[in-house]
Design an enzyme around this catalytic site. Structure first.
Site: not given
Ligand code: GRF
Length: 219
Positions: A15-16, A67, A93-95, A111, A147, A175
């Site tokens: 969704s982001n 990795r 995944r942790i880079l 985050h 993070d 948000a």
């Molecule tokens: C979001 O809450 C983001 O902050 C976190 O993982 C979620 C990803 O959601 N890192 P989407 O795949 O962007 O819908």
């Protein structure tokens, strides 16, 4: 001015990614998404890229023994597409430190907490358990520690009576969909610098947002 060439890395819903695609489609937006990569073939978010006609691909971490090899495959794909900025958007995944160092200050993450509080997973349940009254999200440059890194944009939302992790997550997610495009725009406009491990933003000098008080001060 040439638009900043961006890649978005996802693992799931996306969704982001959708919010970033929408922002980039707006007239005059200073960035364009050139590539979407997922480490999972079943990531629903890949559909956002397909619908928008953006090049997408899957680099499955399971295909690599180490990795570093997975990171190198990502790196090669990003370089091949001429990418200038990488946005992690629900990339699970942790880079490795080498990759992160190579992309230093050209790699950002979102985050779902007000960092440095609640690093890691299950942020909403932990925020509720801690009894915080304000939650939110953070867009930050990525550093090798999870993070961590200079904070570019944060958005705050209230925790409301009756919230469970799902309801709070939905409010924070709305948000996120405003914070990430804002951060991308500021970066693409060249208005973000990292000084002494803090992001310094050359803002417009617009009105400062109102204080978010929770509970509201009705009196
Ligand atoms: C979001 O809450 C983001 O902050 C976190 O993982 C979620 C990803 O959601 N890192 P989407 O795949 O962007 O819908």
């Amino acid at each position: 001015m040439a638009k900043l060439k961006v890649a978005v890395l996802i693992s799931g819903r996306g969704s982001n990614l959708g919010a970033l695609i929408k922002a980039c489609a707006a007239e005059g937006f200073p960035a364009e998404i050139r590539l979407v990569l997922s480490n999972r073939a079943d990531a629903a978010g890949l559909e956002h890229a397909r619908r928008a006609g953006i090049a997408e691909g899957v680099i499955a971490h399971r295909d690599f023994a180490r990795r570093e090899e997975f990171d190198a495959a990502l790196d090669a794909a990003l370089l091949g597409a001429g990418i200038e900025l990488v946005c992690l958007a629900g990339f699970m995944r942790i880079l490795g430190a080498e990759f992160v160092t190579r992309w230093r200050d050209r790699l950002v993450n979102i985050h779902p907490s007000l960092l440095p509080a609640f690093r890691g997973l299950d942020t909403h349940a932990r925020a509720l358990a801690a009894g915080v009254r304000i939650a939110g999200c953070t867009v930050h440059y990525v550093r090798p520690e999870m993070d961590e890194g200079p904070i570019i944009v944060q958005a705050a939302v209230p925790v409301l009576p009756g919230d469970d992790a799902e309801r709070l997550a939905a409010r924070v997610l709305a948000a996120e969909h405003r914070a990430y495009p804002l951060a991308l725009r500021l970066i693409a406009e060249g208005r973000v610098r990292v000084v002494d491990e803090r992001a310094v933003i050359d803002a417009d000098g617009g009105p400062a947002p109102a204080i978010l008080l929770n509970p509201p001060d009705g009196g």
